[in-house]
Design a protein around this motif. Structure first.
Motif, PDB file in Angstrom:
ATOM      1  N   HIS A 155       0.833  -1.205   0.000  1.00 17.44           N
ATOM      2  CA  HIS A 155       0.000   0.000   0.000  1.00 17.44           C
ATOM      3  C   HIS A 155       0.866   1.252   0.000  1.00 17.44           C
ATOM      4  CE1 HIS A 155      -3.306   2.715   0.888  1.00 17.44           C
ATOM      5  NE2 HIS A 155      -2.603   3.196   1.904  1.00 17.44           N
ATOM      6  N   ALA A 156       1.971   1.224   0.770  1.00 19.31           N
ATOM      7  CA  ALA A 156       2.873   2.381   0.780  1.00 19.31           C
ATOM      8  C   ALA A 156       3.526   2.587  -0.586  1.00 19.31           C
ATOM      9  CB  ALA A 156       3.940   2.193   1.857  1.00 19.31           C
ATOM     10  N   LEU A 157       3.858   1.488  -1.270  1.00 18.71           N
ATOM     11  CA  LEU A 157       4.445   1.619  -2.609  1.00 18.71           C
ATOM     12  C   LEU A 157       3.434   2.184  -3.602  1.00 18.71           C
ATOM     13  CD1 LEU A 157       6.470  -1.721  -2.916  1.00 18.71           C
ATOM     14  CD2 LEU A 157       7.379   0.573  -2.542  1.00 18.71           C
ATOM     15  N   MET A 158       2.179   1.768  -3.485  1.00 17.48           N
ATOM     16  CA  MET A 158       1.171   2.228  -4.426  1.00 17.48           C
ATOM     17  C   MET A 158       0.824   3.702  -4.230  1.00 17.48           C
ATOM     18  SD  MET A 158       0.625  -0.305  -6.433  1.00 17.48           S
ATOM     19  CE  MET A 158       2.354  -0.760  -6.161  1.00 17.48           C
ATOM     20  N   THR A 159       1.124   4.259  -3.053  1.00 20.24           N
ATOM     21  CA  THR A 159       0.865   5.682  -2.840  1.00 20.24           C
ATOM     22  C   THR A 159       1.928   6.571  -3.476  1.00 20.24           C
ATOM     23  OG1 THR A 159       2.016   5.569  -0.701  1.00 20.24           O
ATOM     24  CG2 THR A 159      -0.378   5.247  -0.682  1.00 20.24           C
TER      25      THR A 159
END
Length: 323
Positions: A155-159
């Motif tokens: 999720h952090a990468l997708m942000t």
């Protein structure tokens, strides 16, 4: 930013795979001829672990063998790297297969490249981050990993913005140095360093335990290896690309023949000179009616009676009367 000297493989089974040299299958691949072309003379270069190489003194690899060796060597790792960029296993597989299909289509160019694995990796990253994938319904549904820690990291990468995400995966996941990362992302080295710092800060802001680059690298490797990701067989990739190439070639030939036939038919049936169109008839307004002759006056009646009473060959017709 302090740059560390790291020698990590690029294209083995893990996200960190980076070969010390180009696989011999690609190094000894043909550079000319039809796609893929004819193999050049000379012995292939040294092959890293896991990459098949031709025996010393033997014939060079055929184009299909060279492509299959490069695919088997790089495809598993590229699927894991593309998964870190997209967060969707199916989209990652599609991106890698599309990249290798383009590589097979342009095999003479890829075979001449100093780093065929890098060429395919850059193409796979471009395909994975292409905005056109968002129009496919099956790519809109997220597929998070089951582990909560991996799900939080994904999720952090997708942000992150796509350029920041790509820089972070290349530097902290694949293990490229800063100049190579800048060259592959088509950015300057200061801009790449700034993207890397901001990406790390964003990830560390959501996951403080990943503030250490070494721990971030370990978690990226674990996230890429957590999913059961696999690529299609190289023969399937080559067959699909060859069928697509034949289809588009035949379509182009059929379209060209259609255009030529339509042009020929037009030239034979078109008029050779301009004929002005005849305007349709319409009533004319404002024209006065033709006047009819009225009754004769007394003088005109006398004159008419005189003319009728004389002969046609009288002297008055031969000699004018002076009166």
């Amino acid at each position: 930013m302090k740059q560390t000297n790291r020698q990590k493989p690029r294209c083995t089974g893990e996200v960190t795979a980076r070969p010390a040299k180009v696989p011999s299958a690609a190094a000894s691949a043909p550079a000319t001829g039809n796609a893929p072309g004819n193999a050049p003379d000379g012995a292939p270069g040294d092959a890293p672990d896991g990459a098949p190489a031709a025996a010393s003194g033997s014939a060079p690899l055929t184009p299909a063998q060279a492509f299959d060796a490069l695919y088997a060597f790089c495809a598993p790792a590229l699927v894991r790297q593309a998964y870190l960029l997209t967060g969707r296993p199916e989209r990652a597989r599609q991106a890698v297969e599309q990249a290798f299909q383009l590589a097979w289509q342009r095999w003479p160019e890829v075979a001449r490249d100093r780093d065929p694995a890098g060429w395919v990796r850059a193409t796979a990253y471009d395909c994975a981050l292409s905005p056109w994938y968002r129009f496919r319904p099956r790519n809109r549904v997220p597929d998070p990993p089951p582990d909560p820690a991996d799900r939080a990291l994904l999720h952090a990468l997708m942000t992150l913005p796509p350029s920041y995400r790509r820089t972070l995966v290349l530097y902290d996941g694949v293990g490229l140095d800063l100049p190579e990362t800048a060259a592959e992302t088509e950015a300057s080295t200061p801009a790449t360093a700034n993207r890397l710092m901001r990406a790390r800060q964003t990830v560390a802001g959501q996951l403080p335990e990943l503030a250490d680059p070494a721990e971030l690298h370990r978690r990226l490797v674990r996230l890429g290896a957590a999913e059961r990701l696999s690529a299609a067989r190289p023969t399937v990739v080559r067959t699909v690309e060859e069928r697509r190439t034949r289809f588009w070639t035949r379509s182009a030939i059929a379209f060209t023949v259609t255009i030529i036939g339509a042009t020929t038919l037009t030239l034979r049936t078109a008029p050779t000179h301009y004929v002005a169109p005849v305007s349709p008839g319409h009533a004319v307004q404002g024209v006065p009616p033709q006047a009819a002759m009225g009754p004769l006056s007394q003088h005109e009646l006398t004159l008419r009676a005189k003319l009728r009473g004389e002969t046609a060959s009288g002297p008055e017709r031969l000699v004018p009367d002076p009166r």
